[in-house]
Design a protein around this motif. Structure first.
Motif, mmCIF file in Angstrom:
data_model
loop_
_atom_site.group_PDB
_atom_site.id
_atom_site.type_symbol
_atom_site.label_atom_id
_atom_site.label_comp_id
_atom_site.label_asym_id
_atom_site.label_seq_id
_atom_site.Cartn_x
_atom_site.Cartn_y
_atom_site.Cartn_z
ATOM 1 N N GLU A 210 -21.546 2.274 63.874
ATOM 2 C CA GLU A 210 -20.459 2.534 63.034
ATOM 3 C C GLU A 210 -20.543 4.008 62.596
ATOM 4 O OE1 GLU A 210 -20.153 -0.337 59.925
ATOM 5 O OE2 GLU A 210 -19.615 -2.016 61.197
ATOM 6 N N ASP A 211 -21.727 4.355 62.609
ATOM 7 C CA ASP A 211 -22.199 5.923 62.154
ATOM 8 C C ASP A 211 -23.030 6.613 63.172
ATOM 9 O OD1 ASP A 211 -22.793 8.236 61.025
ATOM 10 O OD2 ASP A 211 -22.996 7.479 58.954
ATOM 11 N N PRO A 212 -22.596 6.952 64.281
ATOM 12 C CA PRO A 212 -23.781 7.479 65.292
ATOM 13 C C PRO A 212 -24.612 8.741 64.629
ATOM 14 C CG PRO A 212 -21.354 8.190 65.747
ATOM 15 C CD PRO A 212 -21.164 7.237 64.758
ATOM 16 N N GLU A 213 -23.970 9.559 63.872
ATOM 17 C CA GLU A 213 -24.743 10.546 63.237
ATOM 18 C C GLU A 213 -26.035 10.189 62.518
ATOM 19 O OE1 GLU A 213 -21.352 10.660 63.229
ATOM 20 O OE2 GLU A 213 -21.040 12.059 64.594
ATOM 21 N N ALA A 214 -25.747 9.592 61.572
ATOM 22 C CA ALA A 214 -26.900 8.644 60.836
ATOM 23 C C ALA A 214 -27.923 7.941 61.720
ATOM 24 C CB ALA A 214 -26.399 8.011 59.685
ATOM 25 N N CYS A 215 -27.282 7.200 62.544
ATOM 26 C CA CYS A 215 -28.044 6.462 63.441
ATOM 27 C C CYS A 215 -28.976 7.235 64.247
ATOM 28 C CB CYS A 215 -27.139 5.525 64.348
ATOM 29 S SG CYS A 215 -27.859 4.416 65.366
ATOM 30 N N ALA A 216 -28.563 8.444 64.763
ATOM 31 C CA ALA A 216 -29.393 9.220 65.602
ATOM 32 C C ALA A 216 -30.394 9.909 64.568
ATOM 33 C CB ALA A 216 -28.565 10.363 66.291
ATOM 34 N N GLU A 217 -29.998 10.227 63.348
ATOM 35 C CA GLU A 217 -30.918 10.762 62.627
ATOM 36 C C GLU A 217 -32.271 9.838 62.144
ATOM 37 O OE1 GLU A 217 -28.935 12.404 59.002
ATOM 38 O OE2 GLU A 217 -27.900 13.843 60.452
ATOM 39 N N VAL A 218 -31.745 8.559 61.734
ATOM 40 C CA VAL A 218 -32.580 7.666 61.440
ATOM 41 C C VAL A 218 -33.799 7.344 62.717
ATOM 42 C CG1 VAL A 218 -33.224 5.127 61.055
ATOM 43 C CG2 VAL A 218 -31.461 6.445 59.835
ATOM 44 N N PHE A 219 -33.177 7.306 63.762
ATOM 45 C CA PHE A 219 -33.891 6.967 64.990
ATOM 46 C C PHE A 219 -34.933 8.132 65.300
ATOM 47 C CE2 PHE A 219 -34.614 7.810 69.670
ATOM 48 C CZ PHE A 219 -35.119 6.846 70.066
ATOM 49 N N MET A 220 -34.572 9.290 65.222
ATOM 50 C CA MET A 220 -35.166 10.448 65.695
ATOM 51 C C MET A 220 -36.399 10.651 64.513
ATOM 52 S SD MET A 220 -34.391 11.414 68.482
ATOM 53 C CE MET A 220 -35.733 12.904 68.318
ATOM 54 N N MET A 221 -36.262 10.336 63.226
ATOM 55 C CA MET A 221 -37.108 10.306 62.133
ATOM 56 C C MET A 221 -38.227 9.384 62.290
ATOM 57 S SD MET A 221 -35.555 11.947 58.548
ATOM 58 C CE MET A 221 -34.113 10.437 58.748
ATOM 59 N N LEU A 222 -37.792 8.215 62.586
ATOM 60 C CA LEU A 222 -38.538 7.001 62.638
ATOM 61 C C LEU A 222 -39.536 7.354 63.997
ATOM 62 C CD1 LEU A 222 -36.371 3.920 61.597
ATOM 63 C CD2 LEU A 222 -37.942 5.252 60.403
ATOM 64 N N VAL A 223 -39.053 7.583 64.976
ATOM 65 C CA VAL A 223 -39.842 7.829 66.379
ATOM 66 C C VAL A 223 -40.671 8.929 66.110
ATOM 67 C CG1 VAL A 223 -38.185 9.131 67.671
ATOM 68 C CG2 VAL A 223 -39.686 7.254 68.647
ATOM 69 N N ASN A 224 -40.271 10.117 65.614
ATOM 70 C CA ASN A 224 -41.324 11.097 65.571
ATOM 71 C C ASN A 224 -42.293 11.239 64.382
ATOM 72 O OD1 ASN A 224 -40.003 12.527 67.709
ATOM 73 N ND2 ASN A 224 -38.511 13.477 66.499
ATOM 74 N N ILE A 225 -41.736 10.591 63.356
ATOM 75 C CA ILE A 225 -42.810 10.516 62.098
ATOM 76 C C ILE A 225 -43.461 9.356 61.823
ATOM 77 C CG2 ILE A 225 -42.855 11.227 59.503
ATOM 78 C CD1 ILE A 225 -42.181 13.641 61.486
ATOM 79 N N TRP A 226 -42.605 8.302 61.512
ATOM 80 C CA TRP A 226 -43.035 7.163 60.818
ATOM 81 C C TRP A 226 -43.822 6.267 62.123
ATOM 82 C CZ3 TRP A 226 -40.925 1.764 62.121
ATOM 83 C CH2 TRP A 226 -41.410 0.778 61.085
ATOM 84 N N ILE A 227 -43.445 6.485 63.500
ATOM 85 C CA ILE A 227 -44.172 5.777 64.432
ATOM 86 C C ILE A 227 -45.216 6.315 64.532
ATOM 87 C CG2 ILE A 227 -44.023 5.174 66.862
ATOM 88 C CD1 ILE A 227 -42.353 3.327 65.380
ATOM 89 N N ASN A 228 -45.571 7.606 64.296
ATOM 90 C CA ASN A 228 -46.906 8.503 64.729
ATOM 91 C C ASN A 228 -48.194 7.808 64.275
ATOM 92 O OD1 ASN A 228 -48.955 10.509 64.954
ATOM 93 N ND2 ASN A 228 -47.248 11.812 65.417
ATOM 94 N N PRO A 229 -49.110 7.289 64.887
ATOM 95 C CA PRO A 229 -50.238 6.347 64.455
ATOM 96 C C PRO A 229 -51.196 7.582 63.660
ATOM 97 C CG PRO A 229 -50.123 6.836 66.807
ATOM 98 C CD PRO A 229 -48.894 7.331 66.302
ATOM 99 N N THR A 230 -51.193 8.866 64.242
ATOM 100 C CA THR A 230 -52.121 9.478 63.437
ATOM 101 C C THR A 230 -51.676 9.778 62.267
ATOM 102 O OG1 THR A 230 -52.537 11.000 65.831
ATOM 103 C CG2 THR A 230 -53.233 12.154 63.589
ATOM 104 N N LEU A 231 -50.596 9.819 61.870
ATOM 105 C CA LEU A 231 -50.267 10.315 60.472
ATOM 106 C C LEU A 231 -50.322 9.119 59.396
ATOM 107 C CD1 LEU A 231 -48.693 12.328 58.642
ATOM 108 C CD2 LEU A 231 -46.482 11.024 59.268
ATOM 109 N N PHE A 232 -50.568 7.855 59.918
ATOM 110 C CA PHE A 232 -50.848 6.837 59.114
ATOM 111 C C PHE A 232 -51.900 5.977 59.373
ATOM 112 C CE2 PHE A 232 -46.286 7.639 58.971
ATOM 113 C CZ PHE A 232 -45.880 7.744 57.466
ATOM 114 N N GLY A 233 -52.901 6.517 60.469
ATOM 115 C CA GLY A 233 -54.137 5.941 60.728
ATOM 116 C C GLY A 233 -53.755 4.491 61.383
ATOM 117 N N ARG A 234 -52.764 4.253 62.149
ATOM 118 C CA ARG A 234 -52.736 3.100 62.637
ATOM 119 C C ARG A 234 -53.121 2.733 64.033
ATOM 120 N NH1 ARG A 234 -46.793 3.823 61.322
ATOM 121 N NH2 ARG A 234 -46.458 3.368 59.181
#
Length: 227
Positions: free
Chosen positions: A149-173
């Motif tokens: 329903e909102d491709p712009e917000a969807c794309a932003e959420v995806f890119m931030m999660l995959v680049n930052i939140w998923i990164n194991p080094t940043l969070f020691g996962r």
């Protein structure tokens, strides 16, 4: 080594040599003098363009970001797969597997807990990468393969999660924890109407993190628990 007549060539030489030294020796163990010696230039020639090795690293990172953005544009232009969802899945898998896009991963990993670097990564994801992804999502809405329903917000959420939140080094996962979050991302994108996180993409991201040594070293008990 004589200084190039064209300043842009000199700058590129400095960045190429510095990037190699940062990769081989590590950023912290590479001094500005190491870069000067490897270049064979005078100290003045290097300081004319960069005031410190931190400034050189910033330029190296910026160049890497620009390469990734250009590669994304090139893939979109030259990918004829339809519908749009399949095209986007193919593009994402290619980006993760591109060696040059990840040639500085070991260098960037040393900066992953630097707040300035994190902010730059978020800005890159939102301002540069996400609009490109959003354009393909809009194509998918038109051809019926995407239902966001909102491709712009969807794309932003995806890119931030995959680049930052998923990164194991940043969070020691570890790899198991990272895999769990990738599958959560897959479910989340599905709920947002964008089924773009394929099984292949998950495996490639996990392999890429493993190749760059992003997971913490496990002791025997941790190893048994993860298995």
């Amino acid at each position: 080594m004589a200084r190039n007549k064209h300043p842009e060539q000199t700058v590129q030489q400095i960045l190429n040599v510095a990037a190699q030294l940062f990769t081989d020796k590590g950023f912290e163990k590479t001094s500005i003098q190491d870069i000067i010696v490897a270049l064979g230039m005078s100290k003045g020639a290097v300081y004319h363009h960069f005031r410190s090795k931190e400034e050189i690293l910033d330029a190296v990172i910026e160049q890497q970001f620009n390469y990734s953005a250009q590669m994304l544009d090139h893939l979109i232009t030259n990918t004829s797969t339809t519908p749009a969802r399949e095209k986007l899945v193919q593009i994402l898998e290619h980006v993760v597997s591109d060696p040059q896009a990840h040639s500085l991963d070991h260098v960037l990993r040393t900066q992953i807990k630097n707040p300035v670097f994190i902010v730059r990564g978020i800005q890159q994801a939102v301002r540069i990468d996400a609009p490109v992804i959003a354009a393909i999502l809009r194509e998918g809405i038109t051809d019926g393969s995407i239902h966001s329903e909102d491709p712009e917000a969807c794309a932003e959420v995806f890119m931030m999660l995959v680049n930052i939140w998923i990164n194991p080094t940043l969070f020691g996962r570890n790899s198991s924890e990272t895999k769990q979050r990738l599958y959560f991302l897959q479910r989340l994108m599905n709920m947002l109407g964008a089924d773009i996180v394929s099984e292949s993409l998950i495996e490639r991201i996990l392999d890429q993190h493993a190749a760059m040594g992003a997971y913490p070293i496990l002791n025997e008990d941790d190893d048994r628990n993860e298995g």
